[in-house]
Design an enzyme around this catalytic site. Structure first.
Site, PDB file in Angstrom:
ATOM      1  N   TYR A  12       0.807  -1.224   0.000  1.00 13.84           N
ATOM      2  CA  TYR A  12       0.000   0.000   0.000  1.00 13.84           C
ATOM      3  C   TYR A  12       0.839   1.273   0.000  1.00 13.84           C
ATOM      4  O   TYR A  12       0.334   2.347   0.340  1.00 13.84           O
ATOM      5  CB  TYR A  12      -0.939  -0.006   1.201  1.00 13.84           C
ATOM      6  CG  TYR A  12      -1.888  -1.178   1.226  1.00 13.84           C
ATOM      7  CD1 TYR A  12      -2.668  -1.487   0.117  1.00 13.84           C
ATOM      8  CD2 TYR A  12      -1.997  -1.984   2.362  1.00 13.84           C
ATOM      9  CE1 TYR A  12      -3.527  -2.572   0.134  1.00 13.84           C
ATOM     10  CE2 TYR A  12      -2.858  -3.071   2.385  1.00 13.84           C
ATOM     11  CZ  TYR A  12      -3.616  -3.359   1.267  1.00 13.84           C
ATOM     12  OH  TYR A  12      -4.471  -4.433   1.282  1.00 13.84           O
ATOM     13  N   ASN A  83      23.617   6.860  20.959  1.00  7.17           N
ATOM     14  CA  ASN A  83      22.506   6.005  21.395  1.00  7.17           C
ATOM     15  C   ASN A  83      21.358   6.847  21.952  1.00  7.17           C
ATOM     16  O   ASN A  83      20.644   6.443  22.857  1.00  7.17           O
ATOM     17  CB  ASN A  83      22.966   4.978  22.446  1.00  7.17           C
ATOM     18  CG  ASN A  83      21.958   3.836  22.605  1.00  7.17           C
ATOM     19  OD1 ASN A  83      21.258   3.473  21.658  1.00  7.17           O
ATOM     20  ND2 ASN A  83      21.872   3.292  23.811  1.00  7.17           N
ATOM     21  N   ASP A  85      18.531   9.644  20.173  1.00 10.50           N
ATOM     22  CA  ASP A  85      18.100  10.240  18.908  1.00 10.50           C
ATOM     23  C   ASP A  85      18.032  11.762  18.945  1.00 10.50           C
ATOM     24  O   ASP A  85      18.428  12.435  17.976  1.00 10.50           O
ATOM     25  CB  ASP A  85      16.759   9.653  18.453  1.00 10.50           C
ATOM     26  CG  ASP A  85      15.713   9.611  19.555  1.00 10.50           C
ATOM     27  OD1 ASP A  85      15.972  10.129  20.662  1.00 10.50           O
ATOM     28  OD2 ASP A  85      14.625   9.042  19.312  1.00 10.50           O
ATOM     29  N   HIS A 162     -33.318  -5.274  10.994  1.00 11.56           N
ATOM     30  CA  HIS A 162     -33.008  -6.666  11.357  1.00 11.56           C
ATOM     31  C   HIS A 162     -32.811  -7.522  10.110  1.00 11.56           C
ATOM     32  O   HIS A 162     -33.011  -8.735  10.140  1.00 11.56           O
ATOM     33  CB  HIS A 162     -34.117  -7.273  12.241  1.00 11.56           C
ATOM     34  CG  HIS A 162     -34.454  -6.446  13.423  1.00 11.56           C
ATOM     35  ND1 HIS A 162     -33.718  -6.443  14.590  1.00 11.56           N
ATOM     36  CD2 HIS A 162     -35.453  -5.543  13.621  1.00 11.56           C
ATOM     37  CE1 HIS A 162     -34.245  -5.598  15.450  1.00 11.56           C
ATOM     38  NE2 HIS A 162     -35.295  -5.029  14.891  1.00 11.56           N
ATOM     39  N   SER A 287     -12.201 -13.929  -9.174  1.00  8.76           N
ATOM     40  CA  SER A 287     -11.975 -15.156  -8.418  1.00  8.76           C
ATOM     41  C   SER A 287     -11.010 -16.037  -9.202  1.00  8.76           C
ATOM     42  O   SER A 287     -11.035 -16.061 -10.440  1.00  8.76           O
ATOM     43  CB  SER A 287     -13.297 -15.900  -8.201  1.00  8.76           C
ATOM     44  OG  SER A 287     -13.068 -17.236  -7.763  1.00  8.76           O
ATOM     45  N   SER A 332       7.453   6.529  24.089  1.00  8.20           N
ATOM     46  CA  SER A 332       8.292   6.862  22.952  1.00  8.20           C
ATOM     47  C   SER A 332       8.158   5.834  21.832  1.00  8.20           C
ATOM     48  O   SER A 332       7.991   6.185  20.660  1.00  8.20           O
ATOM     49  CB  SER A 332       9.756   6.950  23.401  1.00  8.20           C
ATOM     50  OG  SER A 332      10.589   7.262  22.314  1.00  8.20           O
ATOM     51  N   THR A 333       8.211   4.566  22.199  1.00  6.79           N
ATOM     52  CA  THR A 333       8.109   3.524  21.179  1.00  6.79           C
ATOM     53  C   THR A 333       6.711   3.461  20.576  1.00  6.79           C
ATOM     54  O   THR A 333       6.540   3.157  19.397  1.00  6.79           O
ATOM     55  CB  THR A 333       8.521   2.154  21.767  1.00  6.79           C
ATOM     56  OG1 THR A 333       8.586   1.198  20.714  1.00  6.79           O
ATOM     57  CG2 THR A 333       7.535   1.675  22.824  1.00  6.79           C
ATOM     58  N   ARG A 336       6.026   6.105  17.834  1.00  5.87           N
ATOM     59  CA  ARG A 336       6.582   5.774  16.517  1.00  5.87           C
ATOM     60  C   ARG A 336       5.527   5.183  15.586  1.00  5.87           C
ATOM     61  O   ARG A 336       5.693   5.186  14.368  1.00  5.87           O
ATOM     62  CB  ARG A 336       7.721   4.767  16.674  1.00  5.87           C
ATOM     63  CG  ARG A 336       8.872   5.247  17.534  1.00  5.87           C
ATOM     64  CD  ARG A 336       9.883   5.988  16.723  1.00  5.87           C
ATOM     65  NE  ARG A 336      11.012   6.445  17.550  1.00  5.87           N
ATOM     66  CZ  ARG A 336      12.092   6.991  17.072  1.00  5.87           C
ATOM     67  NH1 ARG A 336      12.234   7.151  15.780  1.00  5.87           N
ATOM     68  NH2 ARG A 336      13.059   7.400  17.868  1.00  5.87           N
TER      69      ARG A 336
END
Length: 456
Positions: A12, A83, A85, A162, A287, A332-333, A336
């Site tokens: 996508y 280490n 960011d 219904h 199909s 934080s994770t 992402r």
């Protein structure tokens, strides 16, 4: 990419490019650089905390404006050493300042900031762009639905409650229901303010106030957030932004996603009943074994991706408002994945739009259902009988119609046998058909456009 881990960046990717531009790792780093530069400019030109040549502002701006993929790769290389960011972004900017001959101001980079001062403002800017992209997509869908509501405003259709035959409606009225529901949430998304903070390690301006107690840092931070970043200032925080505005936007998007799924399922059902045909595209296969099939795959795709979006957005809404004491890193994770939620949402809207672009009304099938369900007139007949004092109207029509298929002549005989209904009204009853028993469905479509389009 055929080797991408997620469908967002693989299958996508073409549907999510504008979302990736905002929320990718590159997008996040670019926004961090922008915030750091804006804060540096604010410190030097607004608060005037150090001597600075105003002509050099252009040089600072170009660091952010010219930031590209190669710069982002350089930041990632620095991050391998640090280490960290955000610290990598700080060092990247300092290196740029050295190259520009502005080494004397480099220690003002990231002044008095904690990492989340840069992160929350960056994510806020990304959220602002993301919600604009999502709202624009949503309004495209609303416009398409509105167009179909006008096109089919006067086309009678047997409604179902219904899953069973019920009081008739019009095709246009059923489309306008969805347009109205989505419009409410589009307005909520448009009107929502995105908040940000820049107030230090635990939200109290500790370092700021210690070195410059004469500055009104509360007012200064509000001015920076409002004027430089064009966001809404938030003052009452720990180290982290409590993320109310993220939750506010995502909750509206969750409701939108649920509405889109509702419409997808209805369209799927109407296609399976033959109320709509799907235009056949030469070369496509429905199909692998049944050559005759034209499946409603776009609505199914939309439903599935919106389901994933809802799951992610629900977690983001709840998780991002929680932080142990004054700070933990579990948010934080999760942050992402904010772009992924927007990505799945975009796929859902775009596939719903694609599905709607393929459908054509099948008037013959719709008319046949109306003609074959004369029992739909049991409701207006028993209501009229109540008005004119007939005994047991509901029960008598229940006896005539419940669980049965009746013909027009059965209703006409029933009307002839009524004792208290005047002859002129009996004539109206005999002239009534399921096709003409649509109440004010057309008027409701007109009312929608008079109410909402007149505001634009």
């Amino acid at each position: 990419m055929i080797n991408a881990l997620t469908a967002l960046d693989g299958r996508y990717a073409g549907l999510t490019k504008e979302i990736a531009d905002i929320f990718s790792e590159y997008g996040l780093i670019k926004h961090r650089v922008f915030v750091e530069i804006e804060w540096l400019k604010f410190i030097l030109t607004d608060l005037k905390l150090a001597p600075f040549n105003d002509l050099s502002t252009e040089k600072l701006d170009k660091i952010a404006q010219n930031f590209d993929l190669e710069d982002a790769r350089n930041v990632k290389e620095i991050e391998k050493k640090t280490n960290h960011d955000v610290k990598a972004v700080e060092y990247f900017i300092k290196d740029k300042l050295d190259l520009l001959g502005l080494s004397d101001i480099k220690e003002w980079v990231h002044f008095a900031c904690t990492s989340d001062d840069i992160n929350n403002t960056s994510y806020a800017l990304m959220l602002k762009k993301g919600k604009k992209a999502a709202t624009n997509l949503l309004r495209q869908l609303i416009a398409d639905i509105e167009q179909k509501a006008l096109q089919y405003k006067s086309v009678p259709m047997m409604a179902r409650t219904h899953g069973q035959p019920a009081t008739p409606t019009t095709v246009g009225k059923e489309f306008i229901n969805f347009a109205w529901r989505m419009l409410q949430e589009a307005d909520v998304m448009d009107q929502s303010r995105v908040q940000a903070k820049i107030n230090g390690a635990t939200g109290n301006y500790n370092a700021h106030h210690f070195v410059y107690p004469e500055i009104n840092w509360i007012e200064a931070s509000q001015r920076f957030i409002s004027n430089h970043l064009k966001l809404a200032p938030i003052l009452f925080t720990t180290q982290v932004n409590p993320n109310h505005s993220i939750a506010f936007v995502l909750h509206a998007m969750i409701r939108v996603a649920a509405i889109v799924i509702d419409m997808d399922r209805d369209m799927w059902g109407y296609i399976s009943q033959g109320y709509f045909k799907q235009r056949v595209k030469k070369g496509e296969t429905g199909s692998s074994t049944m050559p005759h099939k034209v499946n409603p795959i776009d609505f199914e795709n939309s439903e599935g991706n919106m389901g994933i979006a809802i799951s992610m957005m629900e977690h983001l809404c709840v998780k991002l408002q929680k932080s142990r004491f004054q700070r933990d890193l579990s948010d934080s994770t999760v942050l992402r994945s904010l772009g992924s939620a927007f990505g799945y949402f975009a796929i859902g809207v775009k596939n719903s739009l694609k599905g709607l672009s393929k459908i054509e009304l099948n008037d013959g099938v719709i008319q046949k259902d109306l003609d074959n369900n004369q029992e739909l007139l049991a409701e207006p007949f028993q209501t009229a009988m109540r008005v004119f004092g007939e005994e047991n109207p509901y029960e008598r029509l229940k006896e005539l119609t419940r669980g049965k298929k009746i013909e027009k002549k059965d209703l006409e005989k029933f009307v002839d046998d009524l004792e208290k209904v005047p002859l002129d009204f009996k004539k109206r009853m005999k002239q009534l058909t399921p096709e003409t028993y649509i109440g004010l469905a057309q008027n409701l479509v007109d009312t929608y456009f008079q109410t909402y389009l007149s505001k634009e």
